[in-house]
Design a protein around this motif. Structure first.
Motif, short mmCIF file in Angstrom:
data_model
loop_
_atom_site.label_atom_id
_atom_site.label_comp_id
_atom_site.label_asym_id
_atom_site.label_seq_id
_atom_site.Cartn_x
_atom_site.Cartn_y
_atom_site.Cartn_z
N HIS A 175 30.27 53.65 31.96
CA HIS A 175 31.06 53.79 33.17
C HIS A 175 32.37 53.06 32.93
N GLY A 176 33.45 53.68 33.33
CA GLY A 176 34.75 53.09 33.09
C GLY A 176 35.70 53.36 34.23
N TYR A 177 36.81 52.64 34.20
CA TYR A 177 37.82 52.72 35.24
C TYR A 177 39.19 52.77 34.58
N LYS A 178 40.16 53.30 35.30
CA LYS A 178 41.53 53.40 34.80
C LYS A 178 42.47 52.90 35.88
N LEU A 179 43.44 52.10 35.49
CA LEU A 179 44.49 51.60 36.39
C LEU A 179 45.80 51.71 35.63
N GLY A 180 46.59 52.70 35.97
CA GLY A 180 47.81 52.95 35.21
C GLY A 180 47.46 53.23 33.76
N GLN A 181 48.04 52.45 32.85
CA GLN A 181 47.78 52.62 31.42
C GLN A 181 46.64 51.74 30.91
N LEU A 182 45.96 51.04 31.84
CA LEU A 182 44.86 50.17 31.45
C LEU A 182 43.53 50.87 31.66
N GLU A 183 42.63 50.71 30.70
CA GLU A 183 41.28 51.24 30.82
C GLU A 183 40.29 50.08 30.79
N ILE A 184 39.37 50.10 31.75
CA ILE A 184 38.33 49.08 31.85
C ILE A 184 37.02 49.78 31.55
N GLY A 185 36.34 49.34 30.50
CA GLY A 185 35.12 50.01 30.05
C GLY A 185 33.87 49.20 30.30
N HIS A 186 32.82 49.89 30.66
CA HIS A 186 31.45 49.39 30.84
C HIS A 186 31.37 47.96 31.40
N PRO A 187 31.82 47.75 32.64
CA PRO A 187 31.64 46.43 33.23
C PRO A 187 30.17 46.19 33.59
N TYR A 188 29.64 45.07 33.12
CA TYR A 188 28.25 44.75 33.43
C TYR A 188 28.07 43.24 33.50
N ALA A 189 26.99 42.83 34.15
CA ALA A 189 26.63 41.41 34.24
C ALA A 189 25.20 41.28 33.76
N ARG A 190 24.84 40.08 33.39
CA ARG A 190 23.47 39.81 32.99
C ARG A 190 22.68 39.30 34.19
N ALA A 191 21.45 39.72 34.27
CA ALA A 191 20.56 39.25 35.33
C ALA A 191 20.39 37.74 35.22
#
Length: 168
Positions: free
Chosen positions: A27-43
């Motif tokens: 899962h990823g996100y885009k903001l202008g020319q920035l790409e944010i990939g696979h945000p996750y946290a540890r349990a």
């Protein structure tokens, strides 16, 4: 001959399933020319005061930007930290002034390696399967809301990257 084609069809189906499986996890996100990939946290476990979160940042543009702030409703404070070996001791520190992302640069925040996000003063444990909101604020691109998928740390790498966080 019929068995050959049945077996080949079965193998092709298995290959297709394995090829698509990683896409369903990504899962990823885009903001202008920035790409944010696979945000996750540890349990985390009940009573654990802090948790780690990870993602990748990629600047596909021609100008630098900087991740200057983070926030999440599940944490009192949210900080970018870096890890580095000093002698035979792992030291973790908050990154002052934000995290610069140069044009064409990709920064991978991963357990046990370089940068990561600390969710400190958790209001509740992070449970595997949950989704936790996180807001990233960039100096030029602005704000973007992402969802951290909470994953079981044993399933990821078997490492406990939270060890040592009490020694900041």
């Amino acid at each position: 001959m019929k068995q050959f084609f049945q077996r080949a069809a079965g193998i092709a189906a298995a290959i297709a399933l394995f090829a698509v499986a990683p896409l369903s996890q990504a899962h990823g996100y885009k903001l202008g020319q920035l790409e944010i990939g696979h945000p996750y946290a540890r349990a985390t476990v009940p009573g654990q005061p802090a948790g780690g979160a990870y993602l990748s940042l990629e600047n596909k543009g021609t100008t630098p930007d900087k991740l200057v702030a983070l926030s999440s409703p599940v944490a009192k404070t949210t900080e970018i930290h870096t890890m580095a070996m000093e002698g035979n001791l792992m030291k973790m520190r908050e990154v002052d002034g934000g995290l610069a992302i140069q044009p064409g640069q990709k920064i991978a925040m991963q357990p046990g390696n370089g940068y990561h996000i600390m969710l400190m003063g958790l209001s509740q444990p992070l449970k595997a399967g949950d989704k936790v909101p996180l807001t990233l604020t960039f100096e030029k691109a602005g704000k973007v809301d992402v969802m951290l998928h909470v994953e079981d740390p044993a399933a990821a790498s078997g490492k406990d990257d939270m060890k040592g966080h009490m020694h900041h």
